[in-house]
Write a protein that holds these residues in place. Structure first.
Motif, PDB file in Angstrom:
ATOM      1  N   ARG A 187       0.825  -1.196   0.000  1.00 25.43           N
ATOM      2  CA  ARG A 187       0.000   0.000   0.000  1.00 25.43           C
ATOM      3  C   ARG A 187       0.851   1.233   0.000  1.00 25.43           C
ATOM      4  NH1 ARG A 187      -2.442  -0.693   5.960  1.00 25.43           N
ATOM      5  NH2 ARG A 187      -0.510  -1.192   7.005  1.00 25.43           N
ATOM      6  N   GLU A 188       0.193   2.254  -0.429  1.00 34.93           N
ATOM      7  CA  GLU A 188       0.828   3.545  -0.576  1.00 34.93           C
ATOM      8  C   GLU A 188       0.714   4.284   0.751  1.00 34.93           C
ATOM      9  OE1 GLU A 188       2.013   5.940  -4.098  1.00 34.93           O
ATOM     10  OE2 GLU A 188       1.738   3.840  -3.713  1.00 34.93           O
ATOM     11  N   ASN A 228      -2.513   8.790   5.297  1.00 35.40           N
ATOM     12  CA  ASN A 228      -2.499   7.590   6.134  1.00 35.40           C
ATOM     13  C   ASN A 228      -1.175   7.314   6.834  1.00 35.40           C
ATOM     14  OD1 ASN A 228      -1.197   6.795   3.883  1.00 35.40           O
ATOM     15  ND2 ASN A 228      -2.530   5.109   3.351  1.00 35.40           N
ATOM     16  N   PHE A 241      -9.361   2.605  -3.168  1.00 37.55           N
ATOM     17  CA  PHE A 241      -9.645   2.848  -1.755  1.00 37.55           C
ATOM     18  C   PHE A 241     -10.151   1.565  -1.118  1.00 37.55           C
ATOM     19  CE2 PHE A 241      -9.977   6.951  -3.835  1.00 37.55           C
ATOM     20  CZ  PHE A 241      -9.164   7.725  -3.023  1.00 37.55           C
ATOM     21  N   PRO A 260      -4.968  -4.815   1.393  1.00 40.79           N
ATOM     22  CA  PRO A 260      -5.696  -4.933   0.131  1.00 40.79           C
ATOM     23  C   PRO A 260      -5.913  -6.386  -0.288  1.00 40.79           C
ATOM     24  CG  PRO A 260      -3.459  -4.159  -0.275  1.00 40.79           C
ATOM     25  CD  PRO A 260      -3.574  -4.372   1.203  1.00 40.79           C
ATOM     26  N   LYS A 269      -2.323   3.120  -7.382  1.00 40.91           N
ATOM     27  CA  LYS A 269      -2.070   3.428  -5.969  1.00 40.91           C
ATOM     28  C   LYS A 269      -3.171   2.779  -5.118  1.00 40.91           C
ATOM     29  CE  LYS A 269      -1.773   7.538  -7.631  1.00 40.91           C
ATOM     30  NZ  LYS A 269      -1.756   8.926  -8.012  1.00 40.91           N
ATOM     31  N   ILE A 270      -2.810   2.295  -3.946  1.00 42.28           N
ATOM     32  CA  ILE A 270      -3.814   1.707  -3.059  1.00 42.28           C
ATOM     33  C   ILE A 270      -3.774   2.446  -1.733  1.00 42.28           C
ATOM     34  CG2 ILE A 270      -4.628  -0.378  -1.865  1.00 42.28           C
ATOM     35  CD1 ILE A 270      -3.324  -2.060  -4.026  1.00 42.28           C
ATOM     36  N   GLU A 271      -4.900   3.056  -1.357  1.00 37.45           N
ATOM     37  CA  GLU A 271      -4.985   3.692  -0.046  1.00 37.45           C
ATOM     38  C   GLU A 271      -5.904   2.850   0.834  1.00 37.45           C
ATOM     39  OE1 GLU A 271      -5.820   7.969   0.086  1.00 37.45           O
ATOM     40  OE2 GLU A 271      -6.313   7.772   2.206  1.00 37.45           O
ATOM     41  N   THR A 272      -5.332   2.283   1.891  1.00 39.15           N
ATOM     42  CA  THR A 272      -6.110   1.434   2.802  1.00 39.15           C
ATOM     43  C   THR A 272      -6.784   2.300   3.858  1.00 39.15           C
ATOM     44  OG1 THR A 272      -4.092   1.115   4.054  1.00 39.15           O
ATOM     45  CG2 THR A 272      -4.691  -0.624   2.517  1.00 39.15           C
TER      46      THR A 272
END
Lengths: 319, 462
Positions: A18-19, A24, B167, B173, B205-208
């Protein structure tokens, strides 16, 4: 909003793909110990701070293999993008969390979860004409504070009772005094404020001629049960905020199910606030016990480590 | 070698694997894969491709495997699928590609799934990654949910040059690939994580820790964060319960909770911070793939485990392979049995489950014969854990906070099957959020269609 949590033990982490962005990295800006076992932290969480309202909660993890811990929001700053949380050390996970310092960060911090308090949707003029009583028990004072503060900001003053077992467990007194109408303190042992439990204080206030239109009680399940028993007799509508076991906090697992009237609700998405006169507290209290044994053993093993040789009579020592 | 018979795949012995969480199936070696690939007759009509929801050019990749050109085989698969190592493991091939295989008419169909898995595993072990788009087109797309449909949609859009952000509500993820499907069917660190890394390698892009409907809304993503389009792939996350007495007793869990504790939170590992109630005797109510996963998890945690299902074996919705594996491992199937009440002791802990025996009557609206209670057949099963695996429905968090997004009576988002278009402009949806609980590959097919739909929408409107 805490339940006993599991055994902290580091297995090799499974780091997420994850970014990390400004949104965050959950930096801890302030840590304050309110009592020996209750801590307050200000945490950077701009997405949460932007939209949260009184009554909602967050879920945090303090490490890559940490448990998901639900905590109610005690305060927030939209400008600074921060959330204030308050928690009590009741098990291994919260003990781990209490070792975090200013400058450390949470691995995960998600929210705001649950529905806001019903008060925030009510007409302000209607609220101004209502006589509102908050009853806060122990660490439950933390989630009561943002509601009283919010009302104060809208020009509504509410009475507040804070109850604790003993003087050292009374928290946020000064902050509450600044936003509450009348503030009453009770301790079980009489070490501070009036001696007795919160229900004695409610009865006293009603006997003295106070007529409350609504009561909001947040604290240990057993306290909320007895407050509701009394307010039902006194015919004061009462809202409680429940703190059952949760995993995801988004309605996915159903661990937090609670019987309200003749319906089964999920506290995480339908609550956490419910009509206290309809909540089945006995069932809710039993459900809080589900992992107590496993956690208790794990906590002992974690605390006592190699010195723990089955002294608890349960676990067979280090095995 | 008999061309009518597929090359058998090696598996961990049932007795041994019933006690661990390591992967059941070992997959093909290079030699085995090449031998199996040689069974493909490269027929003209390619019915297998039509059976694949993402239309992988199956004969073309198999031809490369046959020659030992595994990297080229991976390139062919990657054109159509972002998650081949996952699909090779969890797709119901028997009703899709392999179900259509010409070889299957007289003998065993070609083991397309196992070949796909081999190619994906080989590519991963040899560090081959899909290529990112050469040029970005400057448009931003938000994808809600990092499960199979979201990852596929995001991957396809990134390949077209879009700036894509996923998201994810949870801290990790993968959606159902990490919280739902167990390690012994789909290894998390070795397979799922790597497959997701292939998607992020495309620039996604991955925002958790973002719960859409709570932390942000669809409207705020479009208006405040400047996304040109949104894809909703939020899955079907709400568990169903039976509504029978005693269901809130301590020891009754939804399959979602049981599996999330074990899979996402790693409760099956020694010393995990998140507890799970292993139980001594576990009843899993339901007959789908999720029920098999929950039962096989309970078994591995050391419990005597029963599947309790109200119809007969023939109607079990789970894949044949899953049922077969479950039986081999020692799961007991109590078929034509339906729970009527959960019994608890004085402290609220489950101590039994009242059941009735069923028989099959006339077919119902699903076309399956309706189970009917046999009079006076009630009995009590002694159990200490009950896992309810009765299906799931879409979570209303998004639909209830998005104006103009229509849902049907099952709370599923209404979307055009061809391109994922919803009733709200610029918003697309696919996967379980639209169909209700289905399979990984159908969700991927929907994600793929929506990526096309979003591309057409943005190109024609911007």
């Amino acid at each position: 909003m805490l339940y006993l949590t599991g055994f902290i033990y580091y297995t090799p982490p499974y780091p997420g793909v994850r970014e990390r962005t400004d949104n965050n990295v959950y930096n801890i800006l302030k840590v304050e110990s309110l009592t020996d076992s209750i801590y307050l932290m200000d945490v950077e969480a701009p997405r949460v701070a932007k939209t949260c309202l009184p009554g909602q909660f967050v879920i945090v993890r303090d490490s890559e293999d940490g448990e998901r811990i639900p905590l109610t929001i005690c305060d927030y700053s939209r400008e600074k993008g921060t959330i204030t949380i308050v928690f009590q050390v009741v098990g291994a996970a919260t003990e781990m969390m209490s070792s975090l310092k200013t400058g450390d960060s949470f691995t995960d911090f998600v929210g705001p979860l649950g529905c806001p308090s019903e008060l925030v949707n009510e007409d302000i003029d209607t609220l101004k004409n209502k006589k509102i009583l908050f009853v806060a028990g122990g660490v439950g004072t933390a989630p009561v504070y943002p509601q009283v503060k919010w009302l104060h900001e809208q020009g509504v003053s509410a009475d507040v009772i804070i109850g604790g077992r003993t003087k050292d467990l009374i928290i946020l007194e000064e902050q509450m005094k600044a936003v509450a109408g009348n503030l009453y303190i009770t301790t079980d042992d009489g070490s501070y404020g009036s001696k007795g439990v919160v229900t004695n204080e409610i009865q006293k206030l009603v006997d003295a001629g106070n007529q409350y239109d609504v009561c909001i009680a947040i604290g240990p399940m057993i306290m909320m049960k007895f407050v509701c028993k009394l307010t039902k007799e006194l015919e004061i509508p009462t809202v409680v905020s429940l703190n059952p076991i949760m995993v995801d906090g988004t309605g996915m697992c159903g661990a937090c199910r609670v019987t309200v009237g003749d319906e089964v609700k999920f506290a995480c998405v339908d609550g956490p606030e419910f009509d206290g006169h309809k909540v089945n507290f006995d069932e809710a209290m039993k459900r809080q016990q589900i992992y107590k044994t496993a956690e208790g053993r794990a906590y002992l093993a974690a605390k006592e480590g190699a010195t723990h040789h089955g002294g608890c009579g349960n676990c067979g020592g280090d095995k | 070698m008999d061309v009518m018979t597929k090359v058998p795949v090696r598996e961990q012995e049932a007795e041994k694997r019933a006690k661990n969480f390591e992967e059941v199936c070992y997959g093909y070696s290079a030699e085995e894969a090449m031998a199996e690939a040689a069974r493909c007759i490269n027929c003209k009509n390619k019915p297998c491709v039509g059976g694949c929801p993402v239309a992988i050019d199956i004969p073309a990749f198999i031809a490369q495997v046959k020659e030992g050109n595994f990297a080229e085989a991976f390139n062919i698969i990657s054109k159509s699928s972002a998650l081949p190592a996952v699909c090779g493991r969890v797709c119901p091939q028997e009703t899709q590609c392999e179900g259509k295989c010409i070889r299957g008419i007289k003998g065993d169909p070609v083991s397309i799934g196992k070949l796909e898995r081999f190619v994906a595993d080989w590519a991963r072990e040899n560090g081959i990654k899909p290529e990112p788009a050469k040029e970005k087109n400057g448009y931003k797309v938000a994808v809600i949910g990092s499960g199979p449909s979201g990852l596929t949609c995001a991957g396809d859009l990134a390949k077209m040059g879009y700036d894509v952000t996923i998201f994810e509500a949870l801290h990790e993820p993968g959606g159902v690939l990490v919280y739902g499907i167990p390690e012994f069917r789909l290894p998390k660190a070795a397979v799922v994580k790597k497959e997701i890394e292939n998607v992020t390698a495309l620039g996604v892009k991955i925002e958790t820790n973002v719960v859409v409907g709570k932390s942000v809304t669809i409207d705020s993503l479009i208006e405040d964060e400047g996304f040109d389009a949104v894809f909703i792939g939020s899955g079907a996350g709400l568990p169903k319960f039976m509504g029978i007495p005693g269901e809130n007793s301590n020891g009754v869990f939804s399959a979602n909770e049981y599996l999330t504790r074990s899979n996402l939170m790693k409760a099956y590992e020694d010393g995990s911070n998140t507890p799970i109630m292993a139980g001594r005797k576990v009843a899993v109510v339901g007959g789908g793939n999720v029920a098999m996963d929950a039962a096989r998890t309970a078994l591995r945690l050391g419990a005597e485990t029963h599947i309790v299902y109200r119809r007969s074996e023939e109607e079990l919705p789970a894949r044949v392979e899953e049922v077969h594996h479950a039986k081999e491992e020692g799961i007991i199937f109590d078929l034509l049995t339906n729970p009527t009440e959960i019994l608890a002791d004085e402290n609220g802990w489950v101590c039994g489950m009242k059941c009735v025996k069923m028989e099959l009557g006339e077919p119902d609206e699903s076309g399956r014969r309706r189970p009917v209670v046999i009079p006076d057949s009630e009995y009590t099963m002694e159990v200490d854990v009950v896992v309810m695996s009765l299906g799931t429905s879409p979570n209303p968090l998004i639909s209830s906070t998005t104006e103009g997004l229509e849902t049907n009576k099952w709370k599923c988002i209404v979307a055009d099957e061809a391109n994922g278009k919803t009733t709200k402009e610029g918003v697309y949806a696919g996967g379980d959020a639209v169909t209700g609980a289905a399979t990984v590959i159908l969700a991927m097919g929907a994600g793929k269609a929506a990526a096309q739909g979003i591309d057409e929408y943005i190109k024609s409107h911007k």
